[in-house]
Write a protein that holds these residues in place. Sequence first.
Motif, PDB file in Angstrom:
ATOM      1  N   LEU A  79      -9.033   1.474   4.096  1.00  0.00           N
ATOM      2  CA  LEU A  79      -7.871   0.556   3.142  1.00  0.00           C
ATOM      3  C   LEU A  79      -7.225  -0.290   3.709  1.00  0.00           C
ATOM      4  O   LEU A  79      -7.128  -1.533   3.812  1.00  0.00           O
ATOM      5  CB  LEU A  79      -7.161   1.311   2.027  1.00  0.00           C
ATOM      6  CG  LEU A  79      -6.515   0.036   1.123  1.00  0.00           C
ATOM      7  CD1 LEU A  79      -6.755  -0.237   0.795  1.00  0.00           C
ATOM      8  CD2 LEU A  79      -5.499   1.146   0.250  1.00  0.00           C
ATOM      9  N   LEU A  80      -5.969   0.288   5.335  1.00  0.00           N
ATOM     10  CA  LEU A  80      -5.705  -0.103   5.987  1.00  0.00           C
ATOM     11  C   LEU A  80      -6.004  -1.437   6.450  1.00  0.00           C
ATOM     12  O   LEU A  80      -5.086  -2.350   6.995  1.00  0.00           O
ATOM     13  CB  LEU A  80      -4.346   0.320   6.446  1.00  0.00           C
ATOM     14  CG  LEU A  80      -3.622   1.079   6.444  1.00  0.00           C
ATOM     15  CD1 LEU A  80      -2.848   2.039   6.552  1.00  0.00           C
ATOM     16  CD2 LEU A  80      -3.030   1.140   4.550  1.00  0.00           C
ATOM     17  N   GLY A  81      -7.147  -1.310   6.804  1.00  0.00           N
ATOM     18  CA  GLY A  81      -7.757  -2.836   7.933  1.00  0.00           C
ATOM     19  C   GLY A  81      -8.435  -3.530   6.606  1.00  0.00           C
ATOM     20  O   GLY A  81      -8.383  -4.725   7.046  1.00  0.00           O
TER      21      GLY A  81
ATOM     22  N   TYR B 268       0.891  -1.375  -0.073  1.00  0.00           N
ATOM     23  CA  TYR B 268       0.425  -0.134  -0.574  1.00  0.00           C
ATOM     24  C   TYR B 268       0.803   1.324  -0.242  1.00  0.00           C
ATOM     25  O   TYR B 268       2.103   1.285   0.632  1.00  0.00           O
ATOM     26  CB  TYR B 268      -0.645   0.200   1.014  1.00  0.00           C
ATOM     27  CG  TYR B 268      -0.213  -0.245   2.334  1.00  0.00           C
ATOM     28  CD1 TYR B 268       0.174   1.408   2.995  1.00  0.00           C
ATOM     29  CD2 TYR B 268       0.208  -1.810   3.631  1.00  0.00           C
ATOM     30  CE1 TYR B 268       0.682   0.825   4.939  1.00  0.00           C
ATOM     31  CE2 TYR B 268       0.935  -1.856   4.352  1.00  0.00           C
ATOM     32  CZ  TYR B 268       1.009  -0.339   5.707  1.00  0.00           C
ATOM     33  OH  TYR B 268       1.713  -0.374   6.562  1.00  0.00           O
ATOM     34  N   LYS B 269       0.366   2.393  -0.935  1.00  0.00           N
ATOM     35  CA  LYS B 269       1.431   3.817  -0.455  1.00  0.00           C
ATOM     36  C   LYS B 269       0.763   4.607   0.385  1.00  0.00           C
ATOM     37  O   LYS B 269      -0.511   4.325   1.355  1.00  0.00           O
ATOM     38  CB  LYS B 269       0.274   4.637  -1.830  1.00  0.00           C
ATOM     39  CG  LYS B 269       1.398   4.099  -3.038  1.00  0.00           C
ATOM     40  CD  LYS B 269       0.626   4.354  -4.374  1.00  0.00           C
ATOM     41  CE  LYS B 269       1.137   4.052  -5.625  1.00  0.00           C
ATOM     42  NZ  LYS B 269       1.001   4.806  -6.695  1.00  0.00           N
TER      43      LYS B 269
ATOM     44  N   PHE C 297      -2.767   0.583  -3.206  1.00  0.00           N
ATOM     45  CA  PHE C 297      -2.184  -0.660  -3.453  1.00  0.00           C
ATOM     46  C   PHE C 297      -1.452  -1.102  -4.767  1.00  0.00           C
ATOM     47  O   PHE C 297      -2.320  -0.880  -5.325  1.00  0.00           O
ATOM     48  CB  PHE C 297      -2.412  -1.174  -2.156  1.00  0.00           C
ATOM     49  CG  PHE C 297      -3.678  -2.512  -2.598  1.00  0.00           C
ATOM     50  CD1 PHE C 297      -3.392  -3.657  -2.987  1.00  0.00           C
ATOM     51  CD2 PHE C 297      -5.085  -1.533  -2.468  1.00  0.00           C
ATOM     52  CE1 PHE C 297      -4.790  -4.254  -2.908  1.00  0.00           C
ATOM     53  CE2 PHE C 297      -6.747  -2.119  -3.031  1.00  0.00           C
ATOM     54  CZ  PHE C 297      -5.830  -3.892  -2.921  1.00  0.00           C
ATOM     55  N   ARG C 298      -0.833  -2.026  -4.571  1.00  0.00           N
ATOM     56  CA  ARG C 298      -0.397  -3.104  -5.596  1.00  0.00           C
ATOM     57  C   ARG C 298      -0.297  -4.380  -5.352  1.00  0.00           C
ATOM     58  O   ARG C 298       0.162  -5.074  -4.273  1.00  0.00           O
ATOM     59  CB  ARG C 298       0.424  -2.291  -6.710  1.00  0.00           C
ATOM     60  CG  ARG C 298       2.318  -2.135  -5.904  1.00  0.00           C
ATOM     61  CD  ARG C 298       3.401  -1.839  -6.687  1.00  0.00           C
ATOM     62  NE  ARG C 298       4.486  -0.892  -5.584  1.00  0.00           N
ATOM     63  CZ  ARG C 298       5.191  -2.118  -5.672  1.00  0.00           C
ATOM     64  NH1 ARG C 298       4.992  -3.093  -5.412  1.00  0.00           N
ATOM     65  NH2 ARG C 298       5.706  -1.027  -4.203  1.00  0.00           N
TER      66      ARG C 298
ATOM     67  N   ALA D 193       1.090  -7.774   4.258  1.00  0.00           N
ATOM     68  CA  ALA D 193       0.271  -6.221   4.038  1.00  0.00           C
ATOM     69  C   ALA D 193       1.312  -5.334   4.690  1.00  0.00           C
ATOM     70  O   ALA D 193       1.701  -5.006   5.125  1.00  0.00           O
ATOM     71  CB  ALA D 193      -0.912  -6.144   4.776  1.00  0.00           C
ATOM     72  N   ILE D 194       2.271  -4.449   3.212  1.00  0.00           N
ATOM     73  CA  ILE D 194       2.879  -4.184   3.801  1.00  0.00           C
ATOM     74  C   ILE D 194       3.174  -2.549   3.288  1.00  0.00           C
ATOM     75  O   ILE D 194       2.983  -2.548   1.956  1.00  0.00           O
ATOM     76  CB  ILE D 194       4.065  -4.339   3.223  1.00  0.00           C
ATOM     77  CG1 ILE D 194       4.877  -5.193   1.797  1.00  0.00           C
ATOM     78  CG2 ILE D 194       4.735  -6.623   3.720  1.00  0.00           C
ATOM     79  CD1 ILE D 194       5.782  -5.615   1.169  1.00  0.00           C
TER      80      ILE D 194
END
Length: 515
Positions: free
Chosen positions: A36-38, A25-26, A64-65, A52-53
């Motif tokens: 999003l992070l959740g 993720y950016k 994110f990619r 998830a980094i």
Amino acid sequence: MLDLEMKRQLEAVFGALEGTVELAYKESSHAQQAELLGMLSDVASTSSKIQAIGSGESSPMPAFRIGHNGKPTGLHFRGIPGGHEFTSLILAILNADGKGKMPDEGIAARVRALKGPIRIRTYISLTCENCPDVVQALHQMALLHPDFQHEMIDGAFAQDEVESLGIQGVPSVVVDGKMIHSGRIHFLDLLGKLEAHFGTGGATASQPRDLGKFDVVVVGGGPAGATAAIYSARKGLKTALLAERMGGQVMDTKGIENMISTLYTEGPQLAEALHKHVASYPVKILERRRVKTISRDRRVELEGGEFLSADAVIVATGAKWRELGVPGEKEYIGRGVAYCPHCDGPFYKGKAVAVVGGGNSGVEAAIDLAGIAGTVTLFEYNDALRADKVLVDKLLSLPNTKVVTHARTQELVSDGQKIVALEYVDRRTEKVERVGVDGVFIQIGLLPNSAFVKDTVELTKFGEIVVDGRGHTSVPGIYAAGDVTTAPYKQIVIAMGEGAKVALAAFEDRMRQGS
């Protein structure tokens, strides 16, 4: 974000992962970054093979990619892939590790033959039911091609881009700042558009490929085709099934309440059940295939150069949505012209829309849109609506709807960027009328998918394949079943019965001939 039951399901789904999948993720100061992070953290918690980094990059919105074993895959997301797009995320993770259902080698070769570099953005909405098909198809192409990047973008996070591109419908596929497609499209048609846009090269681009000789080849993967394949295989015949997609038109059907013994199901669920049932027999299933021609001696040629032959061919290709065929229709799909009220209706909140077609599908669309749009005007060619009375009564009871009969749609008028009006001829007076609208939804029925046999078997003036009571066409050894034929009443349960009947007829003919 994910409940316990969903996490348990994902643990089972991701149990087959072998490599490491990175959700990179950016960094972003956007208010929904935590959401999003959740989501990514919850997904990663379901498998030790998913991480998830942070990517070390920044973005004005959640993005994110996906990587695999430390290498880029070409799969990118801008926005939070919830709603219908959550499935796209899960499949992207599986496909990145080589798991899940991917195109077979014949189709993969066509994808790899595309001339790169290829950079594509697809704008979606989370309420769009057709968007995941496009996102997932382009993701798979990116994984197959050595120089292909695809980014899914939730239009809600990129309104400036949506407006500058003139997007009024989803999914919208954009290359180099230009929209190359908008709306529903299936894998084969999408691949064809990319071949036309980017070109192809290499030895795999045009070499004919013999797929073999079969006792029975079934063309079509809907209820009629699936049933015909099962019945043929049960008779011990070497059977192949060719389909653009398993389920056919059923995939576009929402609620199904008239399948005897099944109180309720939905199109995609029925399509998956059909696929599983066919796959339980020794049937060679060739998906993402479109037939180019069938000769009188039963040689079946496919787009892309493949071919096969059979003692008997059963055509069960169903039907598709009919187009108006008026100026402005094809040119402005996704910019005021739409076919799916469930997908594109939200773009017209509070706006004026038109629906063309007074049958059940048209009236149902008008009723649905009335809950979103400011006004809905339904245009019908005949002197009265053809829909069921209960639907007509419901439509007429709504305060923001209007019905115009005796209307022959003549043109969908644009301002060069989007649709601004519908022009029609009043058939009683021959006077041309124009009604200002922001969008037009076309719902005028179905067209048999029979063009590829028009020079081989007899068709009616409507394009239906003429069959007798056992599914024989005008050419011995070529049979037809389901909605593509003259058999009355286009219903799923009838198509299944027709598929079984025709398969049995083909087997009986084979026995009589001593094959």
